[in-house]
Design an enzyme around this catalytic site. Structure first.
Site, mmCIF file in Angstrom:
data_model
loop_
_atom_site.group_PDB
_atom_site.id
_atom_site.type_symbol
_atom_site.label_atom_id
_atom_site.label_comp_id
_atom_site.label_asym_id
_atom_site.label_seq_id
_atom_site.Cartn_x
_atom_site.Cartn_y
_atom_site.Cartn_z
ATOM 1 N N ASP A 37 0.825 -1.217 0.000
ATOM 2 C CA ASP A 37 0.000 0.000 0.000
ATOM 3 C C ASP A 37 0.857 1.264 0.000
ATOM 4 O O ASP A 37 0.403 2.326 0.407
ATOM 5 C CB ASP A 37 -0.957 -0.016 1.199
ATOM 6 C CG ASP A 37 -0.213 -0.102 2.517
ATOM 7 O OD1 ASP A 37 1.018 -0.302 2.485
ATOM 8 O OD2 ASP A 37 -0.858 0.029 3.571
ATOM 9 N N HIS A 226 23.825 3.325 -17.056
ATOM 10 C CA HIS A 226 22.733 3.649 -16.128
ATOM 11 C C HIS A 226 23.001 3.104 -14.729
ATOM 12 O O HIS A 226 22.098 2.587 -14.061
ATOM 13 C CB HIS A 226 21.394 3.137 -16.659
ATOM 14 C CG HIS A 226 20.886 3.941 -17.812
ATOM 15 N ND1 HIS A 226 19.910 3.500 -18.665
ATOM 16 C CD2 HIS A 226 21.229 5.175 -18.254
ATOM 17 C CE1 HIS A 226 19.679 4.422 -19.584
ATOM 18 N NE2 HIS A 226 20.473 5.450 -19.361
ATOM 19 N N ASP A 243 26.279 12.092 -12.505
ATOM 20 C CA ASP A 243 25.231 12.583 -13.405
ATOM 21 C C ASP A 243 24.017 12.832 -12.514
ATOM 22 O O ASP A 243 23.305 11.900 -12.142
ATOM 23 C CB ASP A 243 24.943 11.532 -14.480
ATOM 24 C CG ASP A 243 23.966 12.032 -15.535
ATOM 25 O OD1 ASP A 243 23.351 13.101 -15.322
ATOM 26 O OD2 ASP A 243 23.804 11.349 -16.567
ATOM 27 N N ASP A 254 20.085 18.634 -16.158
ATOM 28 C CA ASP A 254 20.716 17.330 -16.414
ATOM 29 C C ASP A 254 22.207 17.570 -16.614
ATOM 30 O O ASP A 254 22.627 18.008 -17.688
ATOM 31 C CB ASP A 254 20.071 16.711 -17.668
ATOM 32 C CG ASP A 254 20.597 15.318 -17.956
ATOM 33 O OD1 ASP A 254 21.352 14.770 -17.136
ATOM 34 O OD2 ASP A 254 20.252 14.778 -19.035
ATOM 35 N N HIS A 333 26.419 6.174 -26.776
ATOM 36 C CA HIS A 333 25.155 6.924 -26.724
ATOM 37 C C HIS A 333 25.191 8.146 -27.635
ATOM 38 O O HIS A 333 26.192 8.431 -28.277
ATOM 39 C CB HIS A 333 24.834 7.312 -25.269
ATOM 40 C CG HIS A 333 25.917 8.100 -24.588
ATOM 41 N ND1 HIS A 333 26.207 9.404 -24.915
ATOM 42 C CD2 HIS A 333 26.766 7.759 -23.584
ATOM 43 C CE1 HIS A 333 27.188 9.838 -24.147
ATOM 44 N NE2 HIS A 333 27.559 8.854 -23.324
ATOM 45 N N HIS A 337 19.997 15.349 -25.904
ATOM 46 C CA HIS A 337 18.546 15.209 -26.065
ATOM 47 C C HIS A 337 17.864 16.496 -25.646
ATOM 48 O O HIS A 337 18.440 17.318 -24.930
ATOM 49 C CB HIS A 337 18.050 14.038 -25.198
ATOM 50 C CG HIS A 337 18.574 14.103 -23.779
ATOM 51 N ND1 HIS A 337 17.983 14.861 -22.802
ATOM 52 C CD2 HIS A 337 19.663 13.535 -23.190
ATOM 53 C CE1 HIS A 337 18.669 14.736 -21.674
ATOM 54 N NE2 HIS A 337 19.698 13.944 -21.879
ATOM 55 N N HIS A 344 14.397 13.940 -20.389
ATOM 56 C CA HIS A 344 14.412 13.644 -21.824
ATOM 57 C C HIS A 344 13.080 14.182 -22.325
ATOM 58 O O HIS A 344 12.078 13.462 -22.321
ATOM 59 C CB HIS A 344 14.512 12.132 -22.077
ATOM 60 C CG HIS A 344 15.794 11.531 -21.570
ATOM 61 N ND1 HIS A 344 15.980 10.197 -21.382
ATOM 62 C CD2 HIS A 344 16.973 12.106 -21.211
ATOM 63 C CE1 HIS A 344 17.205 9.976 -20.924
ATOM 64 N NE2 HIS A 344 17.822 11.121 -20.807
ATOM 65 N N GLU A 368 26.471 15.974 -24.291
ATOM 66 C CA GLU A 368 27.050 15.071 -23.301
ATOM 67 C C GLU A 368 27.902 13.955 -23.902
ATOM 68 O O GLU A 368 27.574 12.772 -23.763
ATOM 69 C CB GLU A 368 25.940 14.464 -22.439
ATOM 70 C CG GLU A 368 24.762 13.870 -23.216
ATOM 71 C CD GLU A 368 23.719 13.262 -22.268
ATOM 72 O OE1 GLU A 368 24.094 12.422 -21.456
ATOM 73 O OE2 GLU A 368 22.539 13.645 -22.363
ATOM 74 N N TYR A 372 33.998 5.478 -22.452
ATOM 75 C CA TYR A 372 33.859 4.461 -21.405
ATOM 76 C C TYR A 372 34.760 3.268 -21.760
ATOM 77 O O TYR A 372 34.508 2.579 -22.751
ATOM 78 C CB TYR A 372 32.391 4.024 -21.312
ATOM 79 C CG TYR A 372 31.458 5.223 -21.254
ATOM 80 C CD1 TYR A 372 31.146 5.836 -20.040
ATOM 81 C CD2 TYR A 372 30.933 5.789 -22.425
ATOM 82 C CE1 TYR A 372 30.316 6.954 -19.991
ATOM 83 C CE2 TYR A 372 30.112 6.909 -22.389
ATOM 84 C CZ TYR A 372 29.811 7.481 -21.168
ATOM 85 O OH TYR A 372 28.996 8.592 -21.130
ATOM 86 N N ARG A 390 32.096 11.276 -18.672
ATOM 87 C CA ARG A 390 31.073 12.008 -19.439
ATOM 88 C C ARG A 390 31.064 13.432 -18.924
ATOM 89 O O ARG A 390 31.269 13.653 -17.717
ATOM 90 C CB ARG A 390 29.698 11.349 -19.290
ATOM 91 C CG ARG A 390 28.589 12.093 -20.038
ATOM 92 C CD ARG A 390 27.280 11.303 -20.214
ATOM 93 N NE ARG A 390 26.611 10.985 -18.974
ATOM 94 C CZ ARG A 390 26.603 9.779 -18.429
ATOM 95 N NH1 ARG A 390 27.232 8.771 -19.014
ATOM 96 N NH2 ARG A 390 25.981 9.557 -17.286
ATOM 97 N N GLU A 392 28.520 16.775 -19.294
ATOM 98 C CA GLU A 392 27.193 17.106 -19.825
ATOM 99 C C GLU A 392 26.756 18.492 -19.368
ATOM 100 O O GLU A 392 26.777 18.798 -18.174
ATOM 101 C CB GLU A 392 26.182 16.067 -19.331
ATOM 102 C CG GLU A 392 24.745 16.377 -19.719
ATOM 103 C CD GLU A 392 23.774 15.259 -19.338
ATOM 104 O OE1 GLU A 392 24.020 14.577 -18.320
ATOM 105 O OE2 GLU A 392 22.766 15.104 -20.051
HETATM 106 N N1 GLY Z 1 20.772 11.759 -16.920
HETATM 107 C C1 GLY Z 1 20.220 11.185 -18.053
HETATM 108 C C2 GLY Z 1 20.907 11.584 -19.265
HETATM 109 O O1 GLY Z 1 21.986 12.140 -19.209
HETATM 110 O O2 GLY Z 1 20.412 11.478 -20.353
HETATM 111 MN MN MN Z 2 21.332 13.762 -20.511
HETATM 112 MN MN MN Z 3 22.611 13.172 -17.485
#
Ligand code: GLY
Ligand code: MN
Ligand code: MN
Length: 423
Positions: A37, A226, A243, A254, A333, A337, A344, A368, A372, A390, A392
């Site tokens: 619940d 992720h 991140d 982000d 990647h 975005h 996103h 970004e 890796y 990374r 970003e």
């Molecule tokens: N934090 C998600 C991305 O960088 O797309």
């Molecule tokens: Mn991002």
């Molecule tokens: Mn990100």
């Protein structure tokens, strides 16, 4: 804060985009069960929020369009003293009529009864994937179904000045959190401690929530894109990829920074870091109206491939490597975005003719690039193994070029080391 007049303007624009003799239904989010619940914290549906700014569940926005007029109807939860005692105050119909510039307000339990008056309309716009039983049943009256989400989401591509202000607020809070993370991190602490510090900073400064689950990944964990376990020790000599971005009044930030646990980059870490950073800066420089996001991505692939050849990570002929997309193993990647109410942002990348939408003034996107290198990758010089990087930032497209909304967050090796050494 966004004023009701702006929400009204959005509804007017949407109303004009609907076809004649139609009805459109936009639903609020449902509660999501966590277990037994308990529930996840409620978060309004982004499209519904974009059109109303209303945060209550069990609400519905309806447009009824005929030749001579466009009527808007809002359904809200009925006042209920007992339920409000448990779950908090509701606006209720009376107050909602005062707050929202819509033609009619009803309580949500009258949805089916009111909708039934319009079942003779020719076309129904709604979320074709919606699970609401009332709407699904109502939809059976129509042979013509159209996806309302597509229309709203294309409106969300260009941000207004008040939306940009909220994004800037989110980024300013996130800036402080990332800077505090640089001060806080040190060998022996755990990733979750750093995550908690960052998220404490978000909340302390008035951000409703994080915009997505924070990634705090030390060493090789950064190579899991992720990674959200965030439960390993911070190890001397390794990098931490952070991140993390807050959501402020329903607008996301982000941001990724990659920083050394002990405050100093080693030579191999510097080589890789500068390659990612130089790539990121070059891509940001390219941004202006009419550029394609796919061109930005292509350029980032080229720059990273050339750099990886120089570092001995990729071997062979540049053209062949590009053609065979060999970089994908290390840069899997995209370059970035759309960002807005969603991290996103649910906005289209292609137009109705399936043609890529070029950048325009007022769009916000992330840039970004990353590299890796898995710790067990025997094809790569040993010194680079186990490093994931990374960087970003969140970029606003302006009339002539772009504004890096997160440029206040340190990212050169010199600035990160300097900020680390202060604490
Ligand atoms: N934090 C998600 C991305 O960088 O797309
Ligand atoms: Mn991002
Ligand atoms: Mn990100």
């Amino acid at each position: 804060m966004i004023k009701e007049s702006e929400y009204k303007k959005r509804r007017d624009i949407l109303g004009k985009k609907l076809r004649n003799n139609s009805i459109a239904i936009i639903l609020s989010s449902e509660h999501k069960k966590r277990s037994n619940d308990t529930e996840y914290p409620y978060r309004q549906d982004s499209n519904f929020y974009y059109l109303t700014g209303f945060k209550e569940d069990n609400s519905v926005l309806v447009f009824v369009k005929s030749k001579k007029e466009i009527k808007t109807i809002l359904f809200v939860q009925k006042k209920d003293a007992q339920l409000e005692l448990w779950n908090g105050k509701r606006v209720g119909e009376k107050k909602a009529k005062k707050i929202f510039n819509v033609d009619k307000v009803f309580s949500s339990d009258r949805l089916t009864e009111v909708l039934d008056k319009y079942k003779e309309k020719k076309r129904l716009f709604f979320d074709l994937t919606c699970k609401d039983k009332r709407v699904k049943k109502f939809s059976k009256n129509f042979s013509k179904h159209e996806d309302i989400r597509k229309i709203i989401e294309s409106m969300r591509l260009i941000k207004s000045s008040s939306e940009i202000k909220l994004i800037k607020n989110a980024i300013s809070i996130t800036t402080k959190a990332h800077h505090n993370a640089i001060k806080f991190k040190k060998p022996g602490k755990n990733e979750y401690e750093l995550q908690s510090e960052i998220e404490y900073d978000f909340k302390k400064r008035g951000a409703y929530s994080d915009a997505y689950t924070s990634i705090v990944a030390c060493g090789n964990s950064a190579n899991t894109l992720h990674y959200i376990q965030n439960n390993q020790a911070l190890v001397d000599g390794e990098l931490i990829l952070i991140d993390a971005g807050c959501e402020y009044d329903y607008y996301a930030s982000d941001i990724t920074r990659t920083i050394p646990v002990n405050g100093r980059f080693s030579k191999p870490q510097k080589d890789l870091y500068n390659l990612v950073l130089d790539t990121q800066l070059r891509i940001i420089e390219m941004i202006k109206p009419n550029i394609l996001r796919s061109d930005l991505h292509k350029k980032s692939e080229e720059l990273l491939t050339r750099g990886m050849i120089e570092l001995g990570i990729l071997k062979g002929n540049y053209k062949k490597l590009i053609k065979n997309k060999k970089h994908k193993k290390y840069y899997p990647h995209g370059i970035g975005h759309w960002m807005g109410i969603d991290v996103h942002d649910q906005a289209p990348y292609k137009d109705e003719k399936d043609k890529e939408i070029p950048l325009k003034k007022g769009m916000v996107l992330t840039i970004e690039p990353g590299l890796y290198i898995d710790k067990n990758d025997k094809n790569v010089p040993k010194k680079y193994r186990g490093i994931g990087i990374r960087i970003e930032d969140d970029i606003l497209v302006t009339s002539t070029s772009s504004e890096n909304l997160s440029e206040g967050i340190v990212k050169s090796i010199k600035d990160i080391e300097k900020m680390s050494s202060k604490f």
